[in-house]
Design an enzyme around this catalytic site. Structure first.
Site, PDB file in Angstrom:
ATOM      1  N   LYS A  57      16.684  55.147  46.088  1.00 11.89           N
ATOM      2  CA  LYS A  57      17.842  55.374  46.751  1.00 11.89           C
ATOM      3  C   LYS A  57      17.796  56.374  47.775  1.00 11.89           C
ATOM      4  O   LYS A  57      18.351  56.264  49.071  1.00 11.89           O
ATOM      5  CB  LYS A  57      19.088  56.091  45.723  1.00 11.89           C
ATOM      6  CG  LYS A  57      20.370  56.306  46.341  1.00 11.89           C
ATOM      7  CD  LYS A  57      21.232  56.721  45.125  1.00 11.89           C
ATOM      8  CE  LYS A  57      22.367  57.410  46.029  1.00 11.89           C
ATOM      9  NZ  LYS A  57      22.925  58.563  45.749  1.00 11.89           N
ATOM     10  N   GLU A 173      -0.041  77.791  49.895  1.00 13.80           N
ATOM     11  CA  GLU A 173       1.037  77.984  48.927  1.00 13.80           C
ATOM     12  C   GLU A 173       0.144  78.567  47.576  1.00 13.80           C
ATOM     13  O   GLU A 173       1.134  78.684  46.816  1.00 13.80           O
ATOM     14  CB  GLU A 173       1.902  76.686  48.810  1.00 13.80           C
ATOM     15  CG  GLU A 173       1.328  75.661  48.378  1.00 13.80           C
ATOM     16  CD  GLU A 173       2.161  74.224  48.166  1.00 13.80           C
ATOM     17  OE1 GLU A 173       3.352  74.498  47.866  1.00 13.80           O
ATOM     18  OE2 GLU A 173       1.550  73.361  47.991  1.00 13.80           O
ATOM     19  N   ASP A 204       5.456  78.066  45.245  1.00 18.40           N
ATOM     20  CA  ASP A 204       4.178  77.898  44.651  1.00 18.40           C
ATOM     21  C   ASP A 204       3.465  79.158  44.918  1.00 18.40           C
ATOM     22  O   ASP A 204       2.766  79.535  44.035  1.00 18.40           O
ATOM     23  CB  ASP A 204       3.537  76.746  45.033  1.00 18.40           C
ATOM     24  CG  ASP A 204       3.627  75.529  44.277  1.00 18.40           C
ATOM     25  OD1 ASP A 204       3.417  75.728  43.086  1.00 18.40           O
ATOM     26  OD2 ASP A 204       4.228  74.408  44.895  1.00 18.40           O
ATOM     27  N   ILE A 270      15.026  70.297  52.364  1.00 22.44           N
ATOM     28  CA  ILE A 270      15.019  69.303  51.197  1.00 22.44           C
ATOM     29  C   ILE A 270      16.518  68.255  51.022  1.00 22.44           C
ATOM     30  O   ILE A 270      16.531  67.407  50.212  1.00 22.44           O
ATOM     31  CB  ILE A 270      15.068  70.095  49.861  1.00 22.44           C
ATOM     32  CG1 ILE A 270      16.040  71.363  49.700  1.00 22.44           C
ATOM     33  CG2 ILE A 270      13.466  70.303  49.704  1.00 22.44           C
ATOM     34  CD1 ILE A 270      15.995  71.900  48.370  1.00 22.44           C
ATOM     35  N   ASP A 315       7.338  91.025  83.091  1.00 20.38           N
ATOM     36  CA  ASP A 315       6.125  91.069  83.389  1.00 20.38           C
ATOM     37  C   ASP A 315       5.616  89.585  83.074  1.00 20.38           C
ATOM     38  O   ASP A 315       6.229  88.642  82.349  1.00 20.38           O
ATOM     39  CB  ASP A 315       5.346  92.060  83.314  1.00 20.38           C
ATOM     40  CG  ASP A 315       5.102  92.613  81.867  1.00 20.38           C
ATOM     41  OD1 ASP A 315       5.696  91.762  81.138  1.00 20.38           O
ATOM     42  OD2 ASP A 315       4.344  93.462  81.531  1.00 20.38           O
TER      43      ASP A 315
HETATM   44  N1  COA Z   1      16.161  62.558  50.828  1.00 24.11           N
HETATM   45  C1  COA Z   1      16.985  61.511  51.063  1.00 24.11           C
HETATM   46  N2  COA Z   1      18.199  61.367  50.493  1.00 24.11           N
HETATM   47  C2  COA Z   1      18.715  62.597  49.944  1.00 24.11           C
HETATM   48  C3  COA Z   1      18.090  63.689  49.864  1.00 24.11           C
HETATM   49  C4  COA Z   1      16.703  63.625  50.407  1.00 24.11           C
HETATM   50  N3  COA Z   1      15.733  64.752  50.295  1.00 24.11           N
HETATM   51  N4  COA Z   1      18.670  64.701  49.135  1.00 24.11           N
HETATM   52  C5  COA Z   1      19.937  64.153  48.928  1.00 24.11           C
HETATM   53  N5  COA Z   1      19.979  62.971  49.703  1.00 24.11           N
HETATM   54  C6  COA Z   1      21.171  61.879  49.527  1.00 24.11           C
HETATM   55  C7  COA Z   1      21.801  61.864  48.078  1.00 24.11           C
HETATM   56  O1  COA Z   1      20.914  60.870  47.460  1.00 24.11           O
HETATM   57  C8  COA Z   1      23.168  61.591  48.418  1.00 24.11           C
HETATM   58  O2  COA Z   1      23.260  60.281  48.729  1.00 24.11           O
HETATM   59  P1  COA Z   1      24.763  59.444  48.479  1.00 24.11           P
HETATM   60  O3  COA Z   1      25.581  60.244  49.350  1.00 24.11           O
HETATM   61  O4  COA Z   1      24.439  58.091  48.901  1.00 24.11           O
HETATM   62  O5  COA Z   1      25.122  59.647  47.032  1.00 24.11           O
HETATM   63  C9  COA Z   1      23.513  62.453  49.631  1.00 24.11           C
HETATM   64  O6  COA Z   1      22.121  62.652  50.341  1.00 24.11           O
HETATM   65  C10 COA Z   1      24.073  63.843  49.353  1.00 24.11           C
HETATM   66  O7  COA Z   1      23.119  64.448  48.235  1.00 24.11           O
HETATM   67  P2  COA Z   1      23.589  65.348  47.262  1.00 24.11           P
HETATM   68  O8  COA Z   1      24.697  64.628  46.105  1.00 24.11           O
HETATM   69  O9  COA Z   1      24.601  66.482  47.805  1.00 24.11           O
HETATM   70  O10 COA Z   1      22.457  66.059  46.479  1.00 24.11           O
HETATM   71  P3  COA Z   1      21.748  65.331  45.318  1.00 24.11           P
HETATM   72  O11 COA Z   1      22.574  65.810  43.984  1.00 24.11           O
HETATM   73  O12 COA Z   1      21.620  63.826  45.255  1.00 24.11           O
HETATM   74  O13 COA Z   1      20.308  66.142  45.349  1.00 24.11           O
HETATM   75  C11 COA Z   1      18.378  67.436  45.375  1.00 24.11           C
HETATM   76  C12 COA Z   1      20.060  67.347  45.649  1.00 24.11           C
HETATM   77  C13 COA Z   1      18.114  68.785  45.677  1.00 24.11           C
HETATM   78  C14 COA Z   1      18.087  66.861  44.172  1.00 24.11           C
HETATM   79  C15 COA Z   1      18.037  66.505  46.625  1.00 24.11           C
HETATM   80  O14 COA Z   1      18.492  67.050  48.009  1.00 24.11           O
HETATM   81  C16 COA Z   1      16.563  66.266  46.621  1.00 24.11           C
HETATM   82  O15 COA Z   1      16.007  65.627  46.145  1.00 24.11           O
HETATM   83  N6  COA Z   1      15.729  66.994  47.511  1.00 24.11           N
HETATM   84  C17 COA Z   1      14.407  66.990  47.872  1.00 24.11           C
HETATM   85  C18 COA Z   1      13.850  67.935  46.969  1.00 24.11           C
HETATM   86  C19 COA Z   1      12.381  67.954  46.935  1.00 24.11           C
HETATM   87  O16 COA Z   1      11.669  66.741  47.630  1.00 24.11           O
HETATM   88  N7  COA Z   1      11.537  68.847  46.666  1.00 24.11           N
HETATM   89  C20 COA Z   1      10.243  69.003  46.762  1.00 24.11           C
HETATM   90  C21 COA Z   1       9.733  69.604  48.034  1.00 24.11           C
HETATM   91  S1  COA Z   1       9.765  71.321  48.101  1.00 24.11           S
HETATM   92 MG    MG Z   2       4.423  73.312  46.395  1.00 25.80          MG
END
Ligand code: COA
Ligand code: MG
Length: 336
Positions: A57, A173, A204, A270, A315
């Protein structure tokens, strides 16, 4: 006749006065060619968005984002049990076997697992093959927890064996990573030709050194500044940490402004709602651009080493900062 004589005399006088000045007045872009060349090769990404590789998704959704760089994550956003599913999902996309189509391969990189460990080796085996790289569906690799010169060298070697080039981003990190930055970037005079940028990973790093996170962020300052400093010294991009409080825009804004002030060229994010906020902060504002143009024009016209610019002694370093603003805004300095 008298008129002509007068004109000629006037011309001669003004020529005498003006010529030496004209000869000395170089346009700004002619005065600092090395500095300008060192900055204008690539416009650095302002945002690097992580997308967990096990979520079809989120992978699908990311195809719509106007984010400078997107990292499909095979590492810590994915629990170990899901890593092979994440690898399969991402592999299908970059080998064009998925219904998820990523339009702009330049925007897409893949975060591998630690390359010296089992999962990282599987990532290398899966992606760094001629059949995959020849499809040109992604443009780089993001390496986590880099601690040695060999961590990057190994990846470059594999890419070269496929007769390809990719951008490599290295994440610092861990305590060892930060302590070794210089040796990681340069070993016995050898450097990494594909290395594009250094990334800081705060979570990290904090776990690695055992610091307590505070609102001031003082505990991270040394490591963050080390990243910026080494990136600047080696002509690389520098990408700051993620803000994990993704529901709190005010925290994101202050942390992003702080990153710009420290000298970072971009920031990790994120969540899609962070894209626009961070990209705006990492783009020069209209007033910064106007100010930079005014300064360059006045400096050029003034034709001295120092200019009183609205009460600031401007400068060469101040002029260089203005040049950096305009290049970042993609303004052609030769036309300013
Ligand atoms: N990439 C793609 N889509 C994302 C996303 C991301 N990083 N983060 C959120 N979305 C999408 C969700 O699927 C949701 O889609 P929808 O409206 O079609 O349902 C929309 O954006 C809104 O998201 P939201 O409901 O506010 O957040 P969530 O609870 O789905 O996700 C997190 C929150 C933090 C879990 C999510 O943002 C995430 O997985 N982030 C990446 C974390 C990561 O990669 N960490 C490691 C690197 S440090
Ligand atoms: Mg890391």
């Amino acid at each position: 006749m008298i008129g002509n004589k007068l004109i000629n005399t006037t011309f001669k006088i003004s020529a005498k006065i003006n010529l030496p000045i004209i000869a000395r007045t170089l346009k700004i872009h002619e005065q600092f060619p090395d500095y300008i060349n060192s900055l204008s090769k690539n416009l650095p990404p302002r945002t690097l968005l992580y997308v967990p590789g096990d979520s079809k998704k989120k992978l699908q959704k990311s195809t719509q984002f106007k984010c400078d760089l997107i990292a499909f994550d095979l590492e810590d956003a994915v629990i170990p049990e899901q890593r092979s599913i994440a690898r399969k999902n991402v592999l299908e996309i970059v080998s064009k076997k998925s219904d998820i189509k990523f339009e702009n391969p330049n925007q897409l990189i893949i975060r591998f697992n630690e390359v010296q460990k089992k999962e990282g080796k599987k990532d290398i085996e899966a992606f760094l093959r001629p059949e995959i790289l020849s499809q040109n569906q992604f443009s780089g690799i993001l390496l986590p927890k880099v601690e040695n010169f060999e961590d990057i060298f190994l990846i470059e070697k594999k890419i070269k064996e496929c007769k390809k080039k990719l951008k490599i981003y290295a994440t610092f990190e861990t305590a060892k990573g930060i302590v070794n930055i210089k040796e990681i970037l340069e070993s016995n005079g050898a450097r990494h030709e594909m290395l594009r940028g250094l990334v800081f990973g705060a979570e990290d790093y904090s776990a690695s050194i055992g610091c307590k996170r505070t609102p001031s962020g003082n505990e991270l300052l040394f490591a963050r500044s080390s990243i910026v400093l080494h990136a600047a010294a080696y002509g690389l991009e520098s990408i700051d940490m993620v803000n994990i409080h993704f529901k709190d825009d005010s925290k994101l804004i202050s942390e992003s402004l702080d990153a710009v002030n420290l000298g970072f060229t971009g920031k990790s994010i994120i969540h899609p709602k962070q894209i626009q906020i961070v990209q705006n902060i990492f783009s020069p504002s209209k007033s910064e651009i106007d100010n930079a143009i005014e300064l360059l024009r006045k400096f050029e016209a003034n034709n001295k080493g120092v200019l009183d610019f609205h009460g600031i002694s401007a400068d060469v370093p101040v002029v260089k900062a203005a040049i950096r603003v305009l290049l970042r805004a993609q303004i052609d300095i030769s036309k300013v």
